[in-house]
Design an enzyme around this catalytic site. Structure first.
Site, short mmCIF file in Angstrom:
data_model
loop_
_atom_site.label_atom_id
_atom_site.label_comp_id
_atom_site.label_asym_id
_atom_site.label_seq_id
_atom_site.Cartn_x
_atom_site.Cartn_y
_atom_site.Cartn_z
N CYS A 78 0.84 -1.31 -0.26
CA CYS A 78 0.08 0.01 -0.04
C CYS A 78 1.55 1.43 -0.40
O CYS A 78 1.57 1.65 -0.72
CB CYS A 78 -0.72 0.05 1.49
N TYR A 79 1.15 2.18 1.04
CA TYR A 79 2.00 3.19 1.30
C TYR A 79 2.90 3.14 1.09
O TYR A 79 3.75 3.46 0.13
CB TYR A 79 0.68 4.50 2.17
N ASP A 223 2.64 -12.77 31.92
CA ASP A 223 4.02 -11.97 31.38
C ASP A 223 5.14 -12.11 32.36
O ASP A 223 6.68 -12.50 32.16
CB ASP A 223 3.83 -10.68 31.05
N SER A 225 5.31 -13.79 35.17
CA SER A 225 5.92 -15.37 35.27
C SER A 225 7.24 -15.62 34.32
O SER A 225 7.68 -16.43 34.84
CB SER A 225 4.43 -16.07 35.10
#
Ligand code: XMP
Length: 509
Positions: A78-79, A223, A225
């Site tokens: 795209c862009y 996260d 843990s």
């Protein structure tokens, strides 16, 4: 490794997800990344993402065009394609109107990027400007009714562009197109697995930490843990995980976590029971933001006091994930309005002069889960629903007391027992109960009751940015309501929250 240049598309994380689904590692960098750095990273391929801007707009994101002549294959989306075309002397016209939505892609050359792709296949368009003329050396390889240059390629230079978005599910053969780029064009190998990640990060963490001591705040969530277990594997006893029990956790959470860490994982945890302190500081406070601020501050104080008992700490470890990292460097990412002040231990490194270790900073949530499993964390910890730092305090509307926290904990436990038993726990983003600050009249046996109201909140979501209330079966809601009212003294009415986010939020405070 694939390098993704982030031109600000809302889909850029999806591109990364898709690439990793093919077991190829990738990282997202802002457009300003110096050419030298790209050379140093030596990616096997580069993807230029889409973006909301027009290349003619002042301040629109641009990367060093030298990226296009490094001899590394480039795919512009795209862009990203428009940037490439413009930089190499083609022409991009300003659009009178946007093209947005589904389109039928007609593939003109079913080799290379489109090898194995149907001659006609649905694709997703989302662009303003359009390409009017290709640079020298390029030829058109696909089109749609509205977009004559739907895709183009200059194979000799290894440059490819697609105007549509292969990364979204609305382009069903998009994954195949990306796969062709990764393996056919770039010659990537399928080497990105959790096993390889563990091996590499253990080495990294060892190199970074040396024989320095590392502290880490366990929250009970996935996260922190997973980060703890991973770091422990690298540096063993030099990791000091600290778990602050603020009295506002779910039922059995502190016990379960300590037990799993100690017995299954052999990682000793410092459990600080600080419930009393939190309740006393929260006494009489009703304002949600005040609650959050108090909890954040007290957490910091308790954590710091515990950390100070460990001599010579050099590092603070955190379970920061990739989406947060990307957001903070995104081309268009700016500070968004503070709706709710989230609490974390961000202030600590500055105060205690600690360096950060963030071993999960390149991972997405589902990858963290896979990593947790790889490291031997039990399923119930790996698949835990998100839980806010301020815990039950922001689900007890009005003043927070130990009694109300205990009551809510019991309601929450019954609710989630049934949610799990009926197979909904993993399907829901979150399911929890909220304790309201009003009472209502009920009748039990022949007696009038005047008791609390519990609200049930169950939402589906993929990223918590938006969420919808879950359409749980009425029978299940009936069962939950019955059990709560019959088994838990102090609640005589249950209501179901049917608000989506936005305009509501997931948590009530
Ligand atoms: P809201 O309520 O803003 O929540 O829709 C979005 C997600 O964030 C979680 N949440 C928090 N997580 N500390 C956290 O770590 C916090 O202070 C906090 N507040 C909300 C919430 O549970 C939901 O998943």
């Amino acid at each position: 490794m694939i390098l993704i240049i982030d031109f600000g598309s809302q889909y850029n994380q999806l591109i990364a997800r898709r690439v990793r689904e093919h077991k190829v590692f990738c990282r997202i960098e802002p457009p300003g990344i110096p050419l030298e750095e790209v050379r140093r990273l030596a990616p096997e391929g580069i993807i230029l993402s889409g973006g909301p801007a027009s290349i003619y707009e002042k301040g629109s994101p641009k990367c060093d065009p030298g990226i296009l002549s490094l001899g590394i294959p480039v795919l512009g989306i795209c862009y990203g394609m428009q940037f490439m075309v413009n930089a190499l002397g083609g022409r991009v016209d300003r659009a009178a109107k946007r093209e947005y939505g589904p389109a039928e892609l007609v593939v003109l050359d079913r080799s290379g990027l489109f090898s194995g792709v149907n001659e006609r296949t649905p694709c997703w368009m989302s662009h303003g400007d359009s390409i009017a003329a290709l640079p020298e050396g390029f030829r058109v390889t696909a089109k749609t009714a509205n977009t004559p240059f739907g895709a183009a390629a200059d194979e000799a230079r290894g440059l490819y562009g697609v105007q549509f978005h292969p990364e979204v599910t609305h382009t069903p053969q998009g994954s195949l197109i990306l796969k062709n780029f990764l393996f056919g064009v770039c010659g990537c190998k399928k080497s990105w697995t959790m096993k390889s990640f563990v091996r590499d990060s253990v080495e990294d963490i060892r190199a970074r930490a040396g024989d320095g001591k590392v502290i880490l705040g366990l929250s009970g969530g996935v996260d922190s843990s997973v980060a703890a277990v991973l770091i422990h594997r690298a540096i063993g006893g030099n990791l000091f995980p600290i778990f602050v029990d603020n009295g506002l956790l779910r039922a059995n959470e502190a016990e379960r976590l300590s037990k799993v860490f100690k017995e299954n994982l052999k990682v000793p945890v410092r459990l600080v029971k600080a419930g009393k302190r939190f309740f006393s500081e929260l006494k009489g406070v009703e304002d949600p933001e005040k609650k959050r601020k108090i909890i954040g501050r007290v957490f910091m104080e308790v954590f710091e006091a515990e950390a100070k008992k460990i001599k010579g700490v050099k590092f603070l470890a955190q379970g920061t994930l990739y989406p947060d990292v990307i957001e903070s460097v995104s081309a268009f990412g700016g500070p968004t309005a503070v709706i709710k002040s989230h609490h974390n231990v961000g202030g600590l490194p500055k105060k205690m002069r600690l360096s950060l270790i963030e071993p999960l900073r390149f991972l997405f949530k589902d990858e963290v889960r896979a990593l947790g499993t790889e490291l031997g964390l039990p399923d119930d910890m790996v698949w835990r629903q998100p839980f806010p730092g301020p815990g039950l305090a922001i689900r007890i509307i009005g003043p927070v007391t130990k009694e109300r926290a205990d009551l809510l904990r019991r309601v929450d436990a019954v609710l989630n027992e049934e949610i799990k038993a009926h197979g909904y726990y993993r399907k829901l983003w979150q399911s929890f109960a909220v304790l309201l600050p009003i009472k209502s009249v009920g009748i039990m046996g022949d007696l009038r009751t005047y008791e609390n109201i519990a609200a049930i909140r169950a939402v589906t979501s993929t990223d918590a940015m938006t969420a919808d209330w879950a359409r749980l079966p009425h029978e299940l809601l009936a069962l939950i309501s019955n059990r709560i009212i019959n088994e838990i003294r102090g609640v005589n009415r249950v209501v179901y929250d049917i608000s989506s986010k936005p305009p509501s939020t997931i948590e009530w405070e």
